[in-house]
Design an enzyme around this catalytic site. Sequence first.
Site, PDB file in Angstrom:
ATOM      1  N   ASN A  12       1.251   5.817   5.081  1.00  9.68           N
ATOM      2  CA  ASN A  12       0.674   5.971   3.739  1.00  9.68           C
ATOM      3  C   ASN A  12      -0.825   6.200   3.929  1.00  9.68           C
ATOM      4  OD1 ASN A  12      -0.299   5.691   1.150  1.00  9.68           O
ATOM      5  ND2 ASN A  12       0.213   3.518   0.945  1.00  9.68           N
ATOM      6  N   GLU A 100      -1.270  -1.161  -4.959  1.00 12.21           N
ATOM      7  CA  GLU A 100      -2.553  -0.636  -5.461  1.00 12.21           C
ATOM      8  C   GLU A 100      -2.358   0.067  -6.800  1.00 12.21           C
ATOM      9  OE1 GLU A 100      -3.548   1.438  -1.857  1.00 12.21           O
ATOM     10  OE2 GLU A 100      -3.877  -0.502  -0.880  1.00 12.21           O
ATOM     11  N   SER A 216      -0.762  -4.473   7.206  1.00  6.89           N
ATOM     12  CA  SER A 216      -1.435  -4.616   8.508  1.00  6.89           C
ATOM     13  C   SER A 216      -0.497  -4.462   9.701  1.00  6.89           C
ATOM     14  CB  SER A 216      -2.201  -5.942   8.564  1.00  6.89           C
ATOM     15  OG  SER A 216      -3.195  -5.975   7.552  1.00  6.89           O
ATOM     16  N   GLY A 238      -3.645   1.658   7.076  1.00  7.30           N
ATOM     17  CA  GLY A 238      -4.783   1.913   7.959  1.00  7.30           C
ATOM     18  C   GLY A 238      -4.424   2.504   9.316  1.00  7.30           C
TER      19      GLY A 238
HETATM   20  P1  PGA Z   1      -2.184  -1.472   5.645  1.00  4.83           P
HETATM   21  O1  PGA Z   1      -1.549  -0.865   4.296  1.00  4.83           O
HETATM   22  O2  PGA Z   1      -1.261  -1.084   6.772  1.00  4.83           O
HETATM   23  O3  PGA Z   1      -3.541  -0.836   5.760  1.00  4.83           O
HETATM   24  O4  PGA Z   1      -2.250  -2.947   5.477  1.00  4.83           O
HETATM   25  C1  PGA Z   1      -0.173  -0.866   4.073  1.00  4.83           C
HETATM   26  C2  PGA Z   1       0.132  -0.229   2.729  1.00  4.83           C
HETATM   27  O5  PGA Z   1      -0.638  -0.449   1.785  1.00  4.83           O
HETATM   28  O6  PGA Z   1       1.135   0.493   2.580  1.00  4.83           O
END
Ligand code: PGA
Length: 254
Positions: A12, A100, A216, A238
């Site tokens: 993503n 989000e 994460s 990320g």
């Molecule tokens: P992250 O995001 O791997 O940066 O924690 C995961 C996501 O929001 O799909």
Amino acid sequence: MEKERKIIIAGNWKMNKTVAEALDLVHGLRRELAAIKEVDIVVCPPFTALESVSKAILDSNIRLGAQNMSEHGEGAYTGEIPAGMLKEFSVGYVILGHSERRQFQREDDALISRKAAAALTANLIPIVCVGETLLERESGRTQKVVEAQIRGSLAGLSGEQMEKTVLAYEPVWAIGTGKTATSAQAQEVHAFIRKVLAALHGELIARRVRIQYGGSVKANNARELMSQPDVDGALVGGASLELRSFSDIVRNSI
Ligand code: PGA
């Protein structure tokens, strides 16, 4: 251990990558991951890079996803993109109900369920996200919250539609924070989600639904998370923005 369900790793990219940057990454992924057959690999660029990325992954093992779509088919909805327009670029997946969007665009379960139904009708596979906040976890409400999100966001789907749908369990406190749920914490919620699915659609269908973990995920924790019986992949934020980390996650998930 051979998994009952095929692992699906999706990147993503959120609101990152110009077209040039997107192409750079995807050319690298294509090269690095060409031999991988055991994993469904999906990249989800912003809308503006869908067309270029779509061309760049033609005839490869990488599939294309979008990060959102409209519940409507067409018409006077300024700024929205419907399923049909995504399909023009061979988009196969769409992330729905990301935390989000739940937080910043105030998307609720009812809207997400209408989007999921619209996606499935257009032959797009929805990746429907659920997950609790830190406050909800600390007050012992994780299961209650996740069950309500599952029931609400998937309301009205037939068993056949449910089977095709991918779920992503993303504890909000683990997204972009560097705090990953432990593999035991992830497994506990994934198993619980499968129980809720069984209550809704029966054991057989529940066993077929793929549930990704997100929050994460990195190259160094992917293997441990994927080793859990009910963890069937990852939704990666990320760490999906860089060639090395995303390709290592894919490789470490087998
Ligand atoms: P992250 O995001 O791997 O940066 O924690 C995961 C996501 O929001 O799909």
